[in-house]
Motif scaffolding. Structure first.
Motif, PDB file in Angstrom:
ATOM      1  N   ILE A   1       0.834  -1.206   0.000  1.00 43.04           N
ATOM      2  CA  ILE A   1       0.000   0.000   0.000  1.00 43.04           C
ATOM      3  C   ILE A   1       0.869   1.256   0.000  1.00 43.04           C
TER       4      ILE A   1
ATOM      5  N   MET B   1       2.814   1.658  -3.400  1.00 46.34           N
ATOM      6  CA  MET B   1       1.986   1.955  -4.571  1.00 46.34           C
ATOM      7  C   MET B   1       1.313   3.322  -4.458  1.00 46.34           C
ATOM      8  N   ILE B   2       0.701   3.604  -3.300  1.00 41.18           N
ATOM      9  CA  ILE B   2       0.006   4.884  -3.138  1.00 41.18           C
ATOM     10  C   ILE B   2       0.982   6.049  -3.252  1.00 41.18           C
TER      11      ILE B   2
ATOM     12  N   ALA C   1      -0.246   5.233  -7.569  1.00 37.73           N
ATOM     13  CA  ALA C   1      -1.199   4.197  -7.983  1.00 37.73           C
ATOM     14  C   ALA C   1      -2.588   4.511  -7.440  1.00 37.73           C
TER      15      ALA C   1
ATOM     16  N   ASP D   1      -6.201  -0.206  -8.049  1.00 41.12           N
ATOM     17  CA  ASP D   1      -5.046  -1.025  -8.407  1.00 41.12           C
ATOM     18  C   ASP D   1      -4.331  -1.552  -7.164  1.00 41.12           C
ATOM     19  N   THR D   2      -4.262  -0.713  -6.132  1.00 47.08           N
ATOM     20  CA  THR D   2      -3.569  -1.114  -4.903  1.00 47.08           C
ATOM     21  C   THR D   2      -4.283  -2.267  -4.219  1.00 47.08           C
TER      22      THR D   2
ATOM     23  N   THR E   1      -3.989  -5.462  -6.178  1.00 45.59           N
ATOM     24  CA  THR E   1      -2.665  -6.066  -5.996  1.00 45.59           C
ATOM     25  C   THR E   1      -2.582  -6.819  -4.675  1.00 45.59           C
TER      26      THR E   1
END
Length: 393
Positions: free
Chosen positions: A60, A63-64, A68, A72-73, A76
């Motif tokens: 998290i 990606m964030i 992202a 999508d997070t 994943t």
């Protein structure tokens, strides 16, 4: 300064009784524009829960922070987490809090975790969540504005179940936890102190044998606060006036460390220095006063002790013993308290003249002990998430 805010964030975990690893995990990331806090609670406890929560929080936060989308997070996470062989499921709750410094915009996302506690002006505020389904998971989210002195707390379920079956039949519950925090926001002025207070209360309710992993991540919204610290005369005497003018032109609190530095400043500004002769701590020299300066201390010994206190805080910011050290009434503790609790931007004004009294014969001739300590302090304050600048003279 601008109306930009700063995020004072900290967390503390209590491991489930007999477990060596915590099944909860917190990630705190700061950039120049925003702060991100992620709390994850892995299924069960011990090693498996630790792996689940670590993977979840790392995915998290990475990606964030790299732009992202939430969809999508979460997708994943759903397709990445290993499946528990006992329960035949991959499960980890999470809370995500992102705050923009310039706009004060907050974005909160929660999956199957206790609601964030949001306190403003000593009152518990209600958040208007919206429900969504992402990758088969029921997610709730909310966007709102924060302001200076707001307090937010992300919790694992071990907090609201504290005391269940023991001192409290049904646990502490969210309403009681939030009311307890709201009653202490005015006395506990930093996130570390609030986090410590809440975790100590949970530990007491569990009678020091937590029945579940228990984690608190506290965020306090504070304004940008400048602090300037001057230590050491310039290498060239011709730069004395320039250094003092630059130092005095800054906003916020001002600290002078070292007798030579204090005498230089008094000479340039035509002011007097008054030394306090009461030794509160025999290991730290007494402080002094100069008109217009917030704190005047001795140099090497005080700065070394300051660095020790700051390092101890960074190693364990919610340890009650460390917090007690910061509250001690001597020069080093006073500097540490200002730097850690009343500073977001630190400006170091460093004179590079070598004082023979501070020179270690085992070090190169051009390397002052004080300069080494100031370099150490510079790195520690960056590690603390402060914005640090330094000028050499």
């Amino acid at each position: 300064m601008s109306d930009r805010i700063y995020i004072d964030a900290s967390y503390k975990s209590l491991n489930k009784y007999t477990e060596e690893l915590c099944g909860d995990r917190v990630e705190i990331l700061r950039t120049k524009d925003r702060a991100l806090v992620v709390l994850s609670d892995g299924l069960g406890s011990g090693v498996k829960a630790n792996i689940l929560s670590t993977l979840t929080s790392k995915i998290i936060s990475t990606m964030i922070s790299n732009g992202a989308t939430l969809e999508d997070t979460v997708d994943t996470i759903v397709h990445t987490l290993p499946v528990c062989q006992v329960r035949k499921m991959a499960y980890s709750t999470f809370s995500i809090l992102q705050i923009e410094y310039a706009t004060h915009e907050a974005y909160l996302v929660e999956f199957d975790s206790p609601s964030c506690i949001f306190i403003r002006d000593g009152q518990v505020m209600q958040l208007n969540y919206e429900d969504r389904v992402i990758a088969g998971k029921n997610i709730r989210e909310v966007r709102f504005k924060v302001q200076v002195d707001d307090v937010l707390a992300l919790l694992s379920d071990g907090v609201i179940y504290a005391g269940i079956g023991g001192l409290l039949n049904l646990g502490w519950d969210w309403d009681n936890v939030s009311a307890y925090m709201a009653s202490h926001v005015d006395t506990e002025k930093t996130s570390a102190r609030l986090t410590t207070l809440l975790c100590e209360a949970c530990d007491d309710l569990y009678e020091h044998c937590p029945g579940d992993d228990t984690t608190v991540a506290t965020v306090r919204i504070i304004p940008e606060q400048e602090v300037s610290l001057f230590s050491g005369p310039p290498k060239n005497r011709a730069d004395d006036d320039r250094l003092v003018v630059d130092f005095m032109a800054t906003e916020g609190q001002k600290i002078v460390c070292g007798g030579s530095s204090a005498n230089l400043l008094c000479r340039v500004l035509d002011r007097e220095i008054v030394t306090q002769l009461d030794y509160v701590n025999p290991d730290v020299p007494p402080i002094a006063t100069i008109e217009g300066i917030d704190l005047v201390t001795e140099g090497v010994l005080t700065l070394r002790r300051t660095a020790e206190i700051v390092r101890a805080f960074l190693d364990n910011p919610t340890d009650r013993t460390v917090l007690d050290q910061i509250d001690e009434n001597h020069g080093a503790a006073m500097i540490a308290k200002i730097l850690l609790e009343e500073c977001t931007h630190l400006h170091l004004f460093i004179g590079t003249a070598i004082n023979p009294a501070h020179q270690n014969p085992n070090l190169p001739e051009d390397l002052s002990i004080k300069l080494r300590i100031l370099d150490d302090l510079y790195g520690l304050m960056q590690r603390a998430g402060k914005i640090v600048t330094r000028k050499f003279y």
